[in-house]
Design a protein around this motif. Structure first.
Motif: not given
Lengths: 116, 116
Positions: A44, A59, B2-3, B5, B25, B105
């Protein structure tokens, strides 16, 4: 070879202490980053800097500050360390994306900080 | 927001076999970069492979290749002829930049063990 070094591999501090983590890169990179890495949470972003004296929050900036007085050096400061800041801290540097330079991030070895 | 995974926390593969690590994503952006990073035990994180979203051709680096499906927002990593030295934590990452700001990210990582 790009080299990103961090001042300590392991650090143990007491709650309430002021903690300095230093990162130095030797590739003239404009960008520098501080991440924390926790199991199950990945990396992060805490703060990044795209130039000397420039910084932007990532973040999870709460409880942290940074300093970039010279291009090659980026410091992470924990003003008053707390136990929930026990973690692995990774520094990285990169060029900004442009046609003649790769924007690959180069990481330091990490500092494992324990706050008691 | 945005993520990224990574749905496989741990995987194992026999030496010389092929393994695929998955990453999905979520973003509304059309131009971005995707990365796979490798973090060997007690060693520095290094870049494995990089893909620019505007390029349709899948990136390859020796035994490492990606399957980039932009519409499905999927970015899997295939490791062919797995070697013991491939044992590591693998992180998928997304990056978007613009106007001097960078957004990286990272996923939560997949721990890969190559078995002899």
């Amino acid at each position: 070879d790009v080299k990103v070094t961090q001042s300590s591999r392991y650090l143990v501090k007491r709650t309430g202490e002021k903690v300095f983590l230093e990162c130095v890169q030797d590739m003239d990179h404009e960008n520098m980053f501080w991440y924390r890495q926790d199991p199950g949470l990945g990396l992060r972003l805490i703060y990044f800097s795209y130039d000397v004296k420039m910084k932007e929050k990532g973040d999870i900036p709460e409880g942290y500050s940074v300093s970039r007085e010279k291009k090659e050096r980026f410091s992470l400061i924990l003003e008053s360390a707390s136990t929930n800041q026990t973690s692995m801290y990774l520094c990285a540097s990169s060029f900004p994306p442009r046609w003649d330079k790769t924007d690959t991030q180069y990481f330091g070895p990490g500092t494992r900080l324990t706050v008691l | 927001a945005q993520t990224v995974t990574q749905s496989q926390p741990e995987m194992s593969v026999q030496e010389a076999e092929t393994v695929t690590l998955s990453c999905t994503y979520d973003t509304s952006e059309s131009n971005y970069y995707l990365f796979w990073y490798k973090q060997p035990p007690s060693r520095q994180m290094i870049l494995v492979i990089r893909q620019e979203a505007y390029k349709q051709q899948n990136a390859t680096e020796n035994r490492f290749s990606v399957n980039f499906q932009k519409a499905a927002k999927s970015f899997s990593l295939k490791i062919s002829d797995s070697q013991l030295g491939d044992t590591a934590m693998y992180f998928c990452a997304f990056m978007k930049h613009g106007s001097g700001t960078y957004k990286y990210i990272f996923g939560t990582g997949t721990r890969l063990k190559v078995l002899a």
